[in-house]
Motif scaffolding. Structure first.
Motif, PDB file in Angstrom:
ATOM      1  N   UNK A 199      29.134  36.084  43.800  1.00 46.46           N
ATOM      2  CA  UNK A 199      30.554  36.353  43.602  1.00 46.46           C
ATOM      3  C   UNK A 199      30.996  37.577  44.391  1.00 46.46           C
ATOM      4  N   UNK A 200      32.112  37.472  45.114  1.00 46.30           N
ATOM      5  CA  UNK A 200      32.561  38.604  45.942  1.00 46.30           C
ATOM      6  C   UNK A 200      33.111  39.745  45.098  1.00 46.30           C
ATOM      7  N   UNK A 201      33.142  40.906  45.705  1.00 41.85           N
ATOM      8  CA  UNK A 201      33.767  42.060  45.061  1.00 41.85           C
ATOM      9  C   UNK A 201      35.042  42.390  45.836  1.00 41.85           C
ATOM     10  N   UNK A 202      35.924  43.139  45.220  1.00 40.59           N
ATOM     11  CA  UNK A 202      37.211  43.445  45.840  1.00 40.59           C
ATOM     12  C   UNK A 202      37.112  44.754  46.624  1.00 40.59           C
ATOM     13  N   UNK A 203      37.570  44.708  47.868  1.00 39.97           N
ATOM     14  CA  UNK A 203      37.626  45.904  48.700  1.00 39.97           C
ATOM     15  C   UNK A 203      39.013  45.958  49.333  1.00 39.97           C
ATOM     16  N   UNK A 204      39.774  46.966  48.944  1.00 39.22           N
ATOM     17  CA  UNK A 204      41.154  47.100  49.422  1.00 39.22           C
ATOM     18  C   UNK A 204      41.950  45.846  49.148  1.00 39.22           C
ATOM     19  N   UNK A 205      41.694  45.256  47.980  1.00 39.44           N
ATOM     20  CA  UNK A 205      42.446  44.075  47.576  1.00 39.44           C
ATOM     21  C   UNK A 205      41.989  42.781  48.219  1.00 39.44           C
ATOM     22  N   UNK A 217      35.358  40.458  49.132  1.00 41.38           N
ATOM     23  CA  UNK A 217      34.329  40.742  50.123  1.00 41.38           C
ATOM     24  C   UNK A 217      32.981  40.248  49.622  1.00 41.38           C
ATOM     25  N   UNK A 218      32.309  39.458  50.439  1.00 40.40           N
ATOM     26  CA  UNK A 218      31.040  38.869  50.022  1.00 40.40           C
ATOM     27  C   UNK A 218      29.868  39.799  50.317  1.00 40.40           C
ATOM     28  N   UNK A 219      28.887  39.747  49.443  1.00 35.92           N
ATOM     29  CA  UNK A 219      27.663  40.507  49.642  1.00 35.92           C
ATOM     30  C   UNK A 219      26.890  39.890  50.802  1.00 35.92           C
ATOM     31  N   UNK A 220      26.267  40.752  51.616  1.00 36.56           N
ATOM     32  CA  UNK A 220      25.570  40.266  52.798  1.00 36.56           C
ATOM     33  C   UNK A 220      24.128  40.765  52.835  1.00 36.56           C
ATOM     34  N   UNK A 221      23.285  39.988  53.487  1.00 32.85           N
ATOM     35  CA  UNK A 221      21.881  40.351  53.642  1.00 32.85           C
ATOM     36  C   UNK A 221      21.746  41.378  54.764  1.00 32.85           C
ATOM     37  N   UNK A 222      20.523  41.849  54.983  1.00 29.07           N
ATOM     38  CA  UNK A 222      20.279  42.817  56.053  1.00 29.07           C
ATOM     39  C   UNK A 222      20.633  42.239  57.415  1.00 29.07           C
ATOM     40  N   UNK A 223      20.556  40.925  57.553  1.00 32.38           N
ATOM     41  CA  UNK A 223      20.889  40.280  58.821  1.00 32.38           C
ATOM     42  C   UNK A 223      22.360  39.971  58.982  1.00 32.38           C
ATOM     43  N   UNK A 224      23.168  40.316  57.963  1.00 36.73           N
ATOM     44  CA  UNK A 224      24.601  40.073  58.042  1.00 36.73           C
ATOM     45  C   UNK A 224      25.042  38.724  57.510  1.00 36.73           C
ATOM     46  N   UNK A 228      28.327  29.782  56.203  1.00 34.54           N
ATOM     47  CA  UNK A 228      29.189  30.322  57.249  1.00 34.54           C
ATOM     48  C   UNK A 228      29.580  31.764  56.924  1.00 34.54           C
ATOM     49  N   UNK A 229      29.137  32.737  57.706  1.00 30.29           N
ATOM     50  CA  UNK A 229      29.462  34.135  57.402  1.00 30.29           C
ATOM     51  C   UNK A 229      30.952  34.441  57.519  1.00 30.29           C
ATOM     52  N   UNK A 230      31.645  33.711  58.392  1.00 29.12           N
ATOM     53  CA  UNK A 230      33.067  33.983  58.601  1.00 29.12           C
ATOM     54  C   UNK A 230      33.953  33.340  57.540  1.00 29.12           C
ATOM     55  N   UNK A 231      33.485  32.252  56.957  1.00 34.04           N
ATOM     56  CA  UNK A 231      34.294  31.529  55.965  1.00 34.04           C
ATOM     57  C   UNK A 231      33.357  30.870  54.952  1.00 34.04           C
ATOM     58  N   UNK A 232      32.779  31.663  54.039  1.00 28.04           N
ATOM     59  CA  UNK A 232      31.741  31.137  53.134  1.00 28.04           C
ATOM     60  C   UNK A 232      32.209  30.018  52.210  1.00 28.04           C
TER      61      UNK A 232
END
Length: 329
Positions: free
Chosen positions: A165-171, A174-181, A279-283
């Motif tokens: 589940x994403x968290x909110x950043x500046x409204x 934002x999805x959590x990402x691995x070390x590889x992005x 898809x990192x750009x549009x999960x």
């Protein structure tokens, strides 16, 4: 008159594996004997020291050289059997070409009463049985074929799980990402559970590892495998990986190699493989459905992991393709 003889390629393959395994056992016994005797005195006192200086080097050399020679002999037998098996493959292909040539000729092959000719279809069936026998053997060694050859596309996607589940950043979500992005996921389903596990497993049991139910199943940024029907490619990749094992190592061995090393320089080998990542750009789309992208396997490596089989040899624990992240943004 002689009734002739028949060469069984499957038996040749099994015999080659046994020869290599015996070589591994001889080398292991040699290492064990060397470890138990090296540095120990052969006698005490002045006479003992004389014996020590005279005999110790000879004994050490015998342990090392004899073990190496014996193991080398068994390994040579194994390589010889493998070469014979490969030559049989080449002979089968030559026979297929000749059969196709004769099929176009006006002069057909004459078969006398009591004789038979193994046609192209028969040769193909014989080879398929040999491949199937080897893959069945690898299924007993580990989970390589089950997770990375037998799994369907849906099972590979389910193994990736769903985004945390994403968290909110500046409204903005934002999805959590691995070390590889890549997108971090959870609730991963092990393909070893088989088809439609949701119908048989309830609650947290669905996300447990089938081999180790005390742990939740894990999967990296990519869920990859071989395309359906690529049993032959899997077999030859494992055969190449096994040839890279270091006989001086007694523990587990990870092996990495290029697709070209296993299957030759010619051909679009990446097309034998399949896999997915989120898809990192549009999960997730507007309907809450996860967007799984197909993996580009150009420039990929193959990873194999072997474990000791407790008989002096090694068993394949797993094997799967590792994509190049640069080609999968």
């Amino acid at each position: 008159m002689s009734g002739g003889f028949r060469i069984d390629p499957e038996a040749l393959g099994r015999a080659a594996d046994q020869a290599h395994a015996h070589a591994d056992r001889v080398e292991q016994h040699g290492r064990n004997l060397d470890a138990r005797t090296r540095g120990k005195l052969l006698g005490k006192g002045r006479l003992g020291q004389i014996v020590q200086r005279a005999v110790r080097p000879v004994l050490d050399s015998m342990i090392k050289d004899m073990s190496k020679a014996m193991a080398g002999g068994h390994r040579s037998i194994g390589h010889g059997l493998e070469i014979t098996r490969k030559n049989l493959d080449a002979a089968e292909e030559s026979i297929r070409k000749n059969l196709r040539h004769h099929a176009r000729d006006k002069d057909k092959v004459e078969v006398k009463l009591g004789q038979s000719v193994l046609g192209e279809e028969g040769l193909r069936d014989q080879y398929k049985r040999r491949v199937a026998t080897r893959i069945a053997g690898l299924r007993k060694q580990g989970h390589g074929p089950q997770r990375h050859l037998d799994a369907t596309d849906d099972m590979l996607k389910a193994r990736l799980g769903t985004p945390v589940a994403p968290f909110m950043r500046d409204g903005t979500p934002t999805y959590h990402r691995s070390a590889g992005g890549y997108i971090q996921t959870r609730n991963k389903i092990d393909p070893l559970h088989g088809p439609d596990p949701q119908k048989r497993l309830q609650g947290d049991a669905l996300y447990r590892d089938a081999e180790n139910p005390t742990e939740r199943h894990s999967c990296g940024d990519f869920s990859t495998g071989f395309k359906p029907g690529e049993d032959e490619a899997f077999m030859y990749a494992e055969q190449h990986a096994r040839s890279l094992l270091d006989p001086s190592v007694s523990g587990p061995q990870p092996i990495r190699f290029s697709l070209e090393d296993a299957w030759g320089k010619d051909g679009d080998h990446h097309e034998r493989l399949r896999g997915f990542y989120v898809d990192p750009a549009d999960p997730v789309d507007a309907n809450g459905k996860v967007n799984y992208k197909p993996v580009d396997f150009r420039g990929a490596k193959m990873f194999a992991y072997f474990k000791p089989d407790n008989h002096g040899g090694y068993k394949l624990s797993t094997m799967f393709p590792e994509p190049d992240p640069a080609r999968n943004p």
